[in-house]
Motif scaffolding. Structure first.
Motif: not given
Ligand code: SAM
Length: 482
Positions: A249-259, A284-292, A297-300
């Motif tokens: 299973g692949l995936g990208v953490l969306f929000g880190l780089e240009m989509y 394929i997973s499509v996670p987006r950065i979340k608050h933790a 997440p606004n720092a990205f």
């Protein structure tokens, strides 16, 4: 076109930066080229055959042109085709799973993840085998049958032996009519030898998110620890496949780089796996950065809107029609509702992203990895899916029947899904309704199952499935499967 070799085993060859940049330029130049766009859409459409349906999929260049296109009419067509593909190959079933966090000890320095080793604020916890059992019982009592286990990377606290022991424990627990029948594994990149051990332990999919395909950003986002090694991380799926795991299973953490860059990299990765191993990614997973905990997440600066997120998901559906798409509880009910129409085939439900979270009354928990947006119970998720025309499926039959890798793909391509996955979904949904659902969910569910059983084309399969559904309702016999 940049000279690159998708069959190469070197990360920087099969995820070739020059080729991605040229792809983005080509996509930008052609984003209003309606003739080209129409031909790409035509190629993506499912084609009827004597045995069912086939889809050609799209190359990373073709799919990138669609992603770049901003024309509302074209986007609508992309959405329509995404839904057609989903229905052709997966029907209206949505597979349900839950994550199980084993340990949040981690030696890496990932800047988006609160488990990074410098975070002294977060509580560190690793489940004992007794605690694993208690978590599994709590998950079984909700109705879960499929888990994705999660752990930080820490060779001392979470060595492969610990992961293997946990898998064994998970499979050994049978509380009431409960059972975990498929354990997918999301742990850090490891060696071929360790992948073989995971395969022997009977895992389903090996999941590893690339986070970002952009090497320079990757190195900055993973400044320290073993995960810093971009090549080792990017080549992990090849080692997993060499180790005998053919569902990855692949995936990208969306929000880190240009989509757009991530999207091209993701599809190139799928092309590479297909070219070298004869089978593309299982999911394929499509996670987006979340608050933790200590993550804002606004720092990205590369965060994406819900509209772009939907477009990415639909374009993935067109590019890799036989790959499952997973959307987690990081996303809200609204976003998940929309994406379910665009090709998503798996959702998590009632997730806790903390170590030991399922035996706690309340979240948040002091070991949580990130905030969960969709906080509904599993019963609410099951009912919501049914009310929106989907069949919640707790099926885990494929890998247990040896239908992994290309054998699963050929099942899809031969149009056998309605005679196999469809009855399996209905039988496992019956188990859920009988054992765990509340009365309203039961009512909606049994009516749906009755209607859906009649759609099974093969008369013999239909008769057996109907009999099995009755057996489940009347007795404690479980785990029927085609
Ligand atoms: N340690 C393993 C690894 O390195 O791949 C397991 C991964 S972790 C438990 C699961 C995934 O959560 C990561 O791959 C990452 O993409 C995602 N993640 C980490 N921090 C996150 C955040 N703040 N918001 C959303 N997802 C996050």
């Amino acid at each position: 076109m940049a000279v690159y070799d998708k069959k190469s085993m070197h990360a920087e060859e099969f995820i070739n930066d020059e080729e991605i940049l040229e792809t983005l330029k080509y996509a930008e130049e052609n984003k209003n080229n309606i003739e080209l766009i129409n031909s790409i859409l035509e190629k993506a459409r499912p084609q009827k055959t004597a045995h069912g349906c086939v889809c050609k999929g799209l190359t990373h260049r073709e799919a990138s042109v669609l992603l770049a296109c901003e024309d509302k009419g074209v986007i609508e067509k992309i959405y329509q085709i995404a839904e057609e593909i989903k229905l052709a190959f997966y029907g209206n079933r949505i597979v349900i799973f839950a994550p199980l966090y084993l340990s949040n000890y981690c030696v890496n320095g990932c800047v988006y993840c609160p488990y990074h080793y410098k975070n002294k604020r977060i509580a560190r916890k690793k489940l004992t085998q007794e605690e694993v059992k208690a978590e599994v019982i709590a998950l079984q009592d909700m109705g879960h049958k499929r888990l994705a286990i999660e752990a930080g990377e820490d060779p001392v606290n979470n060595p492969i032996e610990y992961i293997l022991e946990c898998i064994k424990t998970i499979y050994s627990v049978n509380h009431k009519n409960g059972a975990i029948r498929r354990v997918n594994v999301n742990i850090a990149a490891t060696t071929v030898e360790n992948y073989k051990k995971l395969k022997d332990a009977g895992i389903g999919t090996y999941i590893l998110f690339q986070e970002t395909y952009h090497k320079k950003s990757y190195l900055e986002l993973h400044p320290t620890g073993p995960k810093h090694d971009y090549d080792y991380h990017t080549e992990a799926m090849d080692r997993a496949m060499q180790g005998g795991i053919d569902d990855v299973g692949l995936g990208v953490l969306f929000g880190l780089e240009m989509y757009k860059y991530e999207f091209a990299g993701l599809i190139m990765h799928a092309e590479h796996l297909e070219a070298v191993h004869g089978v593309g990614p299982h999911t394929i997973s499509v996670p987006r950065i979340k608050h933790a905990d200590d993550i804002d997440p606004n720092a990205f600066d590369n965060s994406i809107s819900d509209e772009i997120f939907a477009k990415i998901t639909a374009c993935i559906r067109l590019a890799v029609p036989y790959t499952g798409i997973i959307i987690s509880t990081r996303e809200s009910q609204d976003v998940r509702s929309k994406l379910l129409r665009l090709g998503v085939s798996q959702v998590s439900g009632a997730s806790r992203t903390s170590v030991g979270g399922y035996t706690e009354e309340e979240r948040p928990h002091d070991t949580e990895q990130f905030d969960v947006s969709d906080q509904r119970t599993l019963d609410e998720i099951v009912r919501w899916l049914m009310e929106n025309g989907h069949i919640p499926s707790f099926c885990t039959a494929c890998y247990r029947e040896g239908r992994t890798g290309d054998r699963f793909m050929s099942l899809c391509k031969n149009g056998q899904i309605l005679n196999c996955c469809h009855p399996n979904a209905l039988m496992t949904l019956t188990e859920y309704l009988v054992d765990y659902a509340d009365s309203e969910t039961k009512k909606i569910g049994f009516e749906l199952i009755e209607k859906e059983l009649d759609k099974i084309p093969n008369e013999k399969v239909k008769t057996i499935a109907k009999q099995n559904v009755e057996d489940i309702k009347k007795s404690n016999r479980r785990d029927f499967r085609f």
